[in-house]
Structures are given as structure tokens and as C-alpha cells.
Motif scaffolding. Structure first.
Motif, PDB file in Angstrom:
ATOM      1  N   ASN A 156      -5.409 -49.079  13.551  1.00 54.41           N
ATOM      2  CA  ASN A 156      -5.918 -50.204  12.754  1.00 54.41           C
ATOM      3  C   ASN A 156      -7.377 -50.478  13.080  1.00 54.41           C
ATOM      4  OD1 ASN A 156      -3.317 -50.613  11.789  1.00 54.41           O
ATOM      5  ND2 ASN A 156      -2.827 -52.083  13.374  1.00 54.41           N
ATOM      6  N   PHE A 157      -8.073 -51.097  12.122  1.00 52.33           N
ATOM      7  CA  PHE A 157      -9.440 -51.560  12.322  1.00 52.33           C
ATOM      8  C   PHE A 157      -9.504 -53.014  11.887  1.00 52.33           C
ATOM      9  CE2 PHE A 157     -13.782 -52.200  10.517  1.00 52.33           C
ATOM     10  CZ  PHE A 157     -14.483 -52.130  11.703  1.00 52.33           C
ATOM     11  N   LEU A 203      -7.048 -53.567   8.788  1.00 50.53           N
ATOM     12  CA  LEU A 203      -6.782 -52.425   7.912  1.00 50.53           C
ATOM     13  C   LEU A 203      -6.015 -51.358   8.679  1.00 50.53           C
ATOM     14  CD1 LEU A 203     -10.310 -51.729   6.341  1.00 50.53           C
ATOM     15  CD2 LEU A 203      -8.415 -52.970   5.304  1.00 50.53           C
ATOM     16  N   ILE A 255      -5.784 -47.742   9.086  1.00 48.48           N
ATOM     17  CA  ILE A 255      -6.720 -46.691   8.678  1.00 48.48           C
ATOM     18  C   ILE A 255      -6.164 -45.283   8.842  1.00 48.48           C
ATOM     19  CG2 ILE A 255      -8.766 -48.119   8.996  1.00 48.48           C
ATOM     20  CD1 ILE A 255      -9.194 -46.711  11.710  1.00 48.48           C
ATOM     21  N   ARG A 291      -3.420 -41.035   5.803  1.00 42.91           N
ATOM     22  CA  ARG A 291      -4.415 -42.077   5.554  1.00 42.91           C
ATOM     23  C   ARG A 291      -3.867 -42.959   4.450  1.00 42.91           C
ATOM     24  NH1 ARG A 291      -8.365 -43.987   6.550  1.00 42.91           N
ATOM     25  NH2 ARG A 291     -10.016 -43.231   5.264  1.00 42.91           N
ATOM     26  N   ASP A 342     -10.821 -46.020   1.503  1.00 46.46           N
ATOM     27  CA  ASP A 342     -11.350 -47.175   2.238  1.00 46.46           C
ATOM     28  C   ASP A 342     -12.764 -46.882   2.736  1.00 46.46           C
ATOM     29  OD1 ASP A 342     -11.080 -45.611   4.530  1.00 46.46           O
ATOM     30  OD2 ASP A 342      -9.397 -46.740   5.338  1.00 46.46           O
ATOM     31  N   PHE A 361     -13.913 -45.840   5.395  1.00 44.61           N
ATOM     32  CA  PHE A 361     -14.077 -44.673   6.262  1.00 44.61           C
ATOM     33  C   PHE A 361     -14.085 -43.350   5.492  1.00 44.61           C
ATOM     34  CE2 PHE A 361     -12.311 -47.994   8.995  1.00 44.61           C
ATOM     35  CZ  PHE A 361     -13.251 -47.996  10.005  1.00 44.61           C
ATOM     36  N   ASP A 402     -19.323 -49.572  11.684  1.00 43.46           N
ATOM     37  CA  ASP A 402     -18.095 -49.076  12.311  1.00 43.46           C
ATOM     38  C   ASP A 402     -17.818 -49.799  13.625  1.00 43.46           C
ATOM     39  OD1 ASP A 402     -17.642 -47.234  10.273  1.00 43.46           O
ATOM     40  OD2 ASP A 402     -18.747 -45.644  11.307  1.00 43.46           O
ATOM     41  N   TYR A 453     -10.643 -51.504  17.289  1.00 44.63           N
ATOM     42  CA  TYR A 453      -9.664 -50.551  16.776  1.00 44.63           C
ATOM     43  C   TYR A 453      -8.416 -50.668  17.645  1.00 44.63           C
ATOM     44  CZ  TYR A 453     -13.514 -48.456  14.195  1.00 44.63           C
ATOM     45  OH  TYR A 453     -14.573 -48.252  13.348  1.00 44.63           O
TER      46      TYR A 453
END
Length: 157
Positions: free
Chosen positions: A59-60, A68, A70, A80, A85, A87, A108, A112
Motif C-alpha cells: 500500500n501507499f 492505495l 499498489i 497491480r 494509477d 505509479f 513518491d 509504504y
């Protein structure tokens, strides 16, 4: 003399701003990972010996605290949930427990999380704080030269 001292103090302050000392307040059990713009980083979930992994969900956390999903590693497969998204194609599975983030951008930076689920049912969480610094090598070198000039100014007059 006072003027030189004030200029030196101002130069020191500007240098600290120029060097962009980004610092986040770490949370317990959080690992800091440092990266540079354009580079890549590896986020590795640590797995105790003898534990079999069923799934790792990555997750982020966005600035507004939205989380999110990810990436997902499930029984050797890499997924994914939303390949469109922020990324895009910059995420990949480096190995069974490691997520690689390529072509880093400043945005970024953040938190995470790896939610590891073992086949035994245990589900520990591991947190990483990514700090992405710099813009490009040329701009960084230019900024350093400007900062050094500002510091040297009092001594040049």
C-alpha cells in the motif's frame, strides 16, 4: 564586522534550506528508505525463517491519508490492482518479498506498507518511509554552487 556576521548567519541558514533536509517523524517499526529522483529503490518485506508467505499486499498512503493498494504478490504472481494509477509501469516485483519502484519522482516520498499474510494465517505489517531527494544531478550541482557562493559572499567583500 556585524554585517559580515549577519551575512554568514544568513548564508548558513540558506545552505540548510538549499540542502533540503527533508525529515519525517518516524513511527515505531518504520524503516526509512532513501532514493533520488530518477533512481530506483527496493522495499523488502522481512520474512522470519520457516514462515511460508501466502500473500503480500503493498500500500501507499497519500497526503490526504487515503491508502492505495499498489501491488499484490500472491503465490508467485505479481498483480497491480490499478495499473493506471500514479505509479504506472514503474512498479515491479524484484523477488518473492521485494517491491522495486523505478524512475523515482519527489511525489513518491511517503509511507509504504507491506501487509504480509503467512500460510499459518498470521498477518504482520511492515512500514517503510521513502524519502526521495534531488531533482537531477546538474540542478543539484548548480544549487550547491549557488549556496556556496552565498556563504562565501561576506568573505569576498
Amino acid at each position: 564586522m556585524l554585517r559580515r556576521l549577519l551575512l554568514l548567519l544568513l548564508g548558513t541558514l540558506l545552505l540548510s534550506v538549499c540542502l533540503d533536509g527533508t525529515s519525517g517523524i518516524p513511527v515505531p517499526d518504520e524503516r526509512q528508505v532513501n532514493g533520488t529522483v530518477g533512481g530506483s529503490v527496493l522495499l523488502t518485506a522481512l520474512i522470519p525463517p520457516g514462515k511460508a508467505v501466502a500473500e503480500i499486499e503493498w500500500n501507499f498512503q497519500l497526503q490526504d491519508d487515503t491508502v492505495l493498494v499498489i501491488a499484490e504478490f500472491t503465490k508467485g504472481n505479481f498483480g497491480r490492482p490499478d495499473p493506471g494509477d500514479r505509479f504506472q509501469q514503474r512498479l515491479e516485483r524484484a523477488n518473492e518479498t521485494t517491491l522495486r519502484l523505478k524512475n523515482l519522482v519527489k511525489e513518491d516520498s511517503g509511507v509504504y506498507t507491506a501487509h504480509v499474510t503467512f500460510e499459518s494465517g498470521e498477518a504482520p505489517t511492515q512500514t517503510f518511509r521513502l524519502v526521495v531527494s534531488g531533482t537531477s544531478k546538474a540542478i543539484e550541482q548548480w544549487n550547491l554552487l549557488v549556496c556556496l557562493f552565498i556563504i562565501a559572499m561576506p568573505f569576498l567583500t
